[in-house]
Design a protein around this motif. Sequence first.
Motif, PDB file in Angstrom:
ATOM      1  N   LYS A  19       0.832  -1.206   0.000  1.00 49.81           N
ATOM      2  CA  LYS A  19       0.000   0.000   0.000  1.00 49.81           C
ATOM      3  C   LYS A  19       0.868   1.257   0.000  1.00 49.81           C
ATOM      4  CE  LYS A  19      -3.923  -2.127   2.398  1.00 49.81           C
ATOM      5  NZ  LYS A  19      -4.714  -2.172   3.653  1.00 49.81           N
ATOM      6  N   GLN A  20       1.923   1.236   0.833  1.00 47.77           N
ATOM      7  CA  GLN A  20       2.828   2.381   0.902  1.00 47.77           C
ATOM      8  C   GLN A  20       3.515   2.607  -0.449  1.00 47.77           C
ATOM      9  OE1 GLN A  20       5.409   1.361   4.157  1.00 47.77           O
ATOM     10  NE2 GLN A  20       4.041   2.261   5.713  1.00 47.77           N
ATOM     11  N   TYR A  21       3.889   1.513  -1.096  1.00 48.15           N
ATOM     12  CA  TYR A  21       4.547   1.613  -2.393  1.00 48.15           C
ATOM     13  C   TYR A  21       3.611   2.220  -3.437  1.00 48.15           C
ATOM     14  CZ  TYR A  21       6.811   0.186  -6.736  1.00 48.15           C
ATOM     15  OH  TYR A  21       7.387   0.178  -7.979  1.00 48.15           O
ATOM     16  N   LEU A  22       2.352   1.763  -3.433  1.00 46.94           N
ATOM     17  CA  LEU A  22       1.385   2.298  -4.387  1.00 46.94           C
ATOM     18  C   LEU A  22       1.087   3.769  -4.124  1.00 46.94           C
ATOM     19  CD1 LEU A  22      -1.112  -0.708  -4.588  1.00 46.94           C
ATOM     20  CD2 LEU A  22       0.549  -0.002  -6.309  1.00 46.94           C
ATOM     21  N   VAL A  23       0.991   4.142  -2.838  1.00 45.03           N
ATOM     22  CA  VAL A  23       0.754   5.548  -2.489  1.00 45.03           C
ATOM     23  C   VAL A  23       1.909   6.408  -2.960  1.00 45.03           C
ATOM     24  CG1 VAL A  23       0.574   7.180  -0.575  1.00 45.03           C
ATOM     25  CG2 VAL A  23      -0.783   5.087  -0.561  1.00 45.03           C
ATOM     26  N   LYS A  24       3.148   5.955  -2.721  1.00 48.42           N
ATOM     27  CA  LYS A  24       4.320   6.703  -3.165  1.00 48.42           C
ATOM     28  C   LYS A  24       4.340   6.838  -4.688  1.00 48.42           C
ATOM     29  CE  LYS A  24       7.286   5.384   0.742  1.00 48.42           C
ATOM     30  NZ  LYS A  24       8.475   4.602   1.158  1.00 48.42           N
ATOM     31  N   SER A  25       3.902   5.768  -5.372  1.00 48.41           N
ATOM     32  CA  SER A  25       3.856   5.811  -6.838  1.00 48.41           C
ATOM     33  C   SER A  25       2.861   6.858  -7.327  1.00 48.41           C
ATOM     34  CB  SER A  25       3.479   4.435  -7.397  1.00 48.41           C
ATOM     35  OG  SER A  25       4.454   3.460  -7.026  1.00 48.41           O
ATOM     36  N   SER A  94      -6.008 -13.325  -2.149  1.00 44.55           N
ATOM     37  CA  SER A  94      -7.263 -13.904  -2.617  1.00 44.55           C
ATOM     38  C   SER A  94      -7.622 -13.268  -3.957  1.00 44.55           C
ATOM     39  CB  SER A  94      -8.383 -13.648  -1.604  1.00 44.55           C
ATOM     40  OG  SER A  94      -8.659 -12.251  -1.509  1.00 44.55           O
ATOM     41  N   PHE A  95      -8.607 -13.858  -4.607  1.00 43.18           N
ATOM     42  CA  PHE A  95      -9.043 -13.355  -5.907  1.00 43.18           C
ATOM     43  C   PHE A  95      -9.544 -11.913  -5.807  1.00 43.18           C
ATOM     44  CE2 PHE A  95     -12.414 -12.781  -9.107  1.00 43.18           C
ATOM     45  CZ  PHE A  95     -11.661 -12.961 -10.253  1.00 43.18           C
ATOM     46  N   VAL A  96     -10.285 -11.619  -4.724  1.00 44.99           N
ATOM     47  CA  VAL A  96     -10.826 -10.267  -4.530  1.00 44.99           C
ATOM     48  C   VAL A  96      -9.706  -9.259  -4.363  1.00 44.99           C
ATOM     49  CG1 VAL A  96     -12.217  -8.788  -3.024  1.00 44.99           C
ATOM     50  CG2 VAL A  96     -12.987 -11.114  -3.555  1.00 44.99           C
ATOM     51  N   ASN A  97      -8.682  -9.605  -3.562  1.00 45.29           N
ATOM     52  CA  ASN A  97      -7.557  -8.692  -3.353  1.00 45.29           C
ATOM     53  C   ASN A  97      -6.765  -8.472  -4.639  1.00 45.29           C
ATOM     54  OD1 ASN A  97      -8.028  -8.088  -0.673  1.00 45.29           O
ATOM     55  ND2 ASN A  97      -6.880  -9.858   0.080  1.00 45.29           N
ATOM     56  N   LEU A  98      -6.653  -9.538  -5.438  1.00 44.18           N
ATOM     57  CA  LEU A  98      -5.975  -9.390  -6.726  1.00 44.18           C
ATOM     58  C   LEU A  98      -6.725  -8.417  -7.639  1.00 44.18           C
ATOM     59  CD1 LEU A  98      -4.707 -12.975  -7.694  1.00 44.18           C
ATOM     60  CD2 LEU A  98      -3.333 -10.927  -7.280  1.00 44.18           C
ATOM     61  N   LEU A  99      -8.056  -8.493  -7.595  1.00 46.37           N
ATOM     62  CA  LEU A  99      -8.851  -7.553  -8.386  1.00 46.37           C
ATOM     63  C   LEU A  99      -8.627  -6.122  -7.915  1.00 46.37           C
ATOM     64  CD1 LEU A  99     -12.293  -9.353  -8.869  1.00 46.37           C
ATOM     65  CD2 LEU A  99     -10.475  -9.025 -10.548  1.00 46.37           C
ATOM     66  N   LYS A 100      -8.541  -5.920  -6.590  1.00 45.01           N
ATOM     67  CA  LYS A 100      -8.291  -4.581  -6.051  1.00 45.01           C
ATOM     68  C   LYS A 100      -6.933  -4.055  -6.517  1.00 45.01           C
ATOM     69  CE  LYS A 100     -11.115  -5.106  -1.874  1.00 45.01           C
ATOM     70  NZ  LYS A 100     -11.090  -5.175  -0.379  1.00 45.01           N
ATOM     71  N   ILE A 101      -5.923  -4.941  -6.430  1.00 45.19           N
ATOM     72  CA  ILE A 101      -4.587  -4.543  -6.881  1.00 45.19           C
ATOM     73  C   ILE A 101      -4.617  -4.237  -8.379  1.00 45.19           C
ATOM     74  CG2 ILE A 101      -2.212  -5.359  -7.223  1.00 45.19           C
ATOM     75  CD1 ILE A 101      -2.567  -7.007  -4.649  1.00 45.19           C
ATOM     76  N   GLY A 102      -5.346  -5.072  -9.136  1.00 40.19           N
ATOM     77  CA  GLY A 102      -5.465  -4.836 -10.572  1.00 40.19           C
ATOM     78  C   GLY A 102      -6.106  -3.490 -10.881  1.00 40.19           C
ATOM     79  N   ALA A 103      -7.116  -3.108 -10.106  1.00 37.82           N
ATOM     80  CA  ALA A 103      -7.776  -1.822 -10.311  1.00 37.82           C
ATOM     81  C   ALA A 103      -6.814  -0.667 -10.046  1.00 37.82           C
ATOM     82  CB  ALA A 103      -9.001  -1.709  -9.406  1.00 37.82           C
ATOM     83  N   LEU A 104      -5.992  -0.803  -8.985  1.00 38.99           N
ATOM     84  CA  LEU A 104      -5.017   0.239  -8.676  1.00 38.99           C
ATOM     85  C   LEU A 104      -3.948   0.333  -9.764  1.00 38.99           C
ATOM     86  CD1 LEU A 104      -4.605  -0.351  -4.833  1.00 38.99           C
ATOM     87  CD2 LEU A 104      -5.678   1.607  -5.955  1.00 38.99           C
ATOM     88  N   LEU A 105      -3.541  -0.817 -10.278  1.00 37.99           N
ATOM     89  CA  LEU A 105      -2.559  -0.820 -11.365  1.00 37.99           C
ATOM     90  C   LEU A 105      -3.139  -0.180 -12.630  1.00 37.99           C
ATOM     91  CD1 LEU A 105      -0.876  -4.340 -10.998  1.00 37.99           C
ATOM     92  CD2 LEU A 105      -0.072  -2.125 -10.164  1.00 37.99           C
ATOM     93  N   LEU A 106      -4.442  -0.376 -12.848  1.00 41.04           N
ATOM     94  CA  LEU A 106      -5.088   0.255 -14.002  1.00 41.04           C
ATOM     95  C   LEU A 106      -5.085   1.777 -13.845  1.00 41.04           C
ATOM     96  CD1 LEU A 106      -6.618  -0.050 -16.651  1.00 41.04           C
ATOM     97  CD2 LEU A 106      -8.736  -0.274 -15.329  1.00 41.04           C
ATOM     98  N   LEU A 107      -5.328   2.248 -12.636  1.00 44.29           N
ATOM     99  CA  LEU A 107      -5.272   3.689 -12.383  1.00 44.29           C
ATOM    100  C   LEU A 107      -3.873   4.234 -12.630  1.00 44.29           C
ATOM    101  CD1 LEU A 107      -7.453   4.276  -9.192  1.00 44.29           C
ATOM    102  CD2 LEU A 107      -7.875   5.114 -11.497  1.00 44.29           C
ATOM    103  N   ILE A 108      -2.874   3.502 -12.168  1.00 48.32           N
ATOM    104  CA  ILE A 108      -1.489   3.927 -12.388  1.00 48.32           C
ATOM    105  C   ILE A 108      -1.174   3.967 -13.877  1.00 48.32           C
ATOM    106  CG2 ILE A 108       0.914   3.129 -12.157  1.00 48.32           C
ATOM    107  CD1 ILE A 108       0.256   2.373  -9.282  1.00 48.32           C
ATOM    108  N   LEU A 387      -2.729  -4.555 -18.852  1.00 53.91           N
ATOM    109  CA  LEU A 387      -2.922  -5.995 -18.959  1.00 53.91           C
ATOM    110  C   LEU A 387      -1.589  -6.733 -18.940  1.00 53.91           C
ATOM    111  CD1 LEU A 387      -5.008  -8.239 -19.314  1.00 53.91           C
ATOM    112  CD2 LEU A 387      -4.756  -7.975 -21.799  1.00 53.91           C
ATOM    113  N   ILE A 388      -0.611  -6.215 -19.677  1.00 58.12           N
ATOM    114  CA  ILE A 388       0.712  -6.847 -19.696  1.00 58.12           C
ATOM    115  C   ILE A 388       1.349  -6.800 -18.311  1.00 58.12           C
ATOM    116  CG2 ILE A 388       3.059  -6.646 -20.611  1.00 58.12           C
ATOM    117  CD1 ILE A 388       1.796  -5.619 -23.219  1.00 58.12           C
ATOM    118  N   GLY A 389       1.321  -5.622 -17.681  1.00 56.42           N
ATOM    119  CA  GLY A 389       1.917  -5.483 -16.352  1.00 56.42           C
ATOM    120  C   GLY A 389       1.228  -6.337 -15.313  1.00 56.42           C
ATOM    121  N   PHE A 390      -0.077  -6.407 -15.345  1.00 54.55           N
ATOM    122  CA  PHE A 390      -0.831  -7.178 -14.344  1.00 54.55           C
ATOM    123  C   PHE A 390      -0.590  -8.675 -14.517  1.00 54.55           C
ATOM    124  CE2 PHE A 390      -5.201  -8.442 -12.603  1.00 54.55           C
ATOM    125  CZ  PHE A 390      -4.744  -8.402 -11.294  1.00 54.55           C
TER     126      PHE A 390
END
Length: 403
Positions: A19-25, A94-108, A387-390
């Motif tokens: 989370k800290q890494y994503l916030v810093k990004s 979990s699958f749900v957490n992966l989706l959350k991470i995927g959503a954040l990566l899409l925003l980035i 998609l490639i990054g995720f």
Amino acid sequence: MDSLYLSVNLKTIMDKKLKQYLVKSFVVLLLIHLGYFLYGYFKFEGIGNIDIYTEFYRFKFYDDVSISHFFITGLFLLFFLIFLLKNHSKQNYSFVNLLKIGALLLLISFFSFSFFVSYSFGMNAKMRTELSEYKLNKDKTLLNVLRPFLYNYTSYSSEKLFNPLNILYPKPYPVMEVVDSVMIQNDNYITETNYYSIDTLKMLTTDLNKVSSATSTILDSIGFGKKELLERIIKKNVIKDSTEIIYKGMRVNPDYDENICIFVENKALYKPVNGVAIEKQQYDAAVKRYKLLYKIKQDSLLYNFKQLDTLLRKYKIETSLVPKDLAKDVRFYQSHANEPLNAIRNNFDRKALTDKFNTLERLFYEPKYLHPTIIEIFFGVVFGAWLIGFLIYILFNYKRKTV
């Protein structure tokens, strides 16, 4: 039990670090966006250089914005992915957490490819400091008032642009046109055009439908009886227990009216002010124009033409207009209605001014920060990079867990 507690605690720490890494990004991305905003703000070349090709920004692939955007986006995503895989890819999500991470990566991914949007916002902000909406509306109002003086001389012969039906002021204008056939002799007819003022009478509906002393008094006051009124009615509006009658009033002869000249026979607006009824703007402009010609001192007309000259130079419109000469020509044709209007000295680049204001309208009220021509490409690149990054992240995460 201790090992289970240690595993859960370690997972919590790693989640926190991710989370800290994503916030810093995101903070880094926001700083880059701020940089592009300031770049756009200070690079705006001024309203005088706006033309029909002006957009806030779209990729040109050869200028400094596009080139720097390409390298900065590429470097950011490269280092972001390297550190993400190195430090945050050994988790049992979990699958749900992966989706959350995927959503954040899409925003980035979106923010990484949209620096040029902030560049456009910067240009927009600078443009509005140079030309506020209030100043733009003030310029449009001036052009609306002076519009009949700005046509090319060949346009003054247009019966569509200049005719008695376009007169909105003074009273008894506006008028309506009635074309009648008049027999002269031996069943030979000629057409005769007459103009009548458009008047309004409001009376009780019951009085309108019966002959009474009250009705007669009202009709006598306007100069004709009930039968003649019924023949002159243009439109009736029933409002509760009353009827509003719009009818042909007095006969008007614009061609012989000393207070009417060709310059008041035009009601077209140069560019309407946004959010104000067109009819109101037309009438207000007609009143001001009439007063400039007939009511207030002559210097006022000259002053308005000086304002026009200043406006043209502000927008860098090529012009040879001399306010004093234009005012002199207007006064001449005002008092010589039968003279062909073919020597008015109002020369300026009309097309450039029209294009300028069309562009300003678009930039103020329909700004395209993400231009339609690149929308599909833009979102395709954003989605493809995400998609490639995720997928790489999921693959590394899976492999490192199984090692």
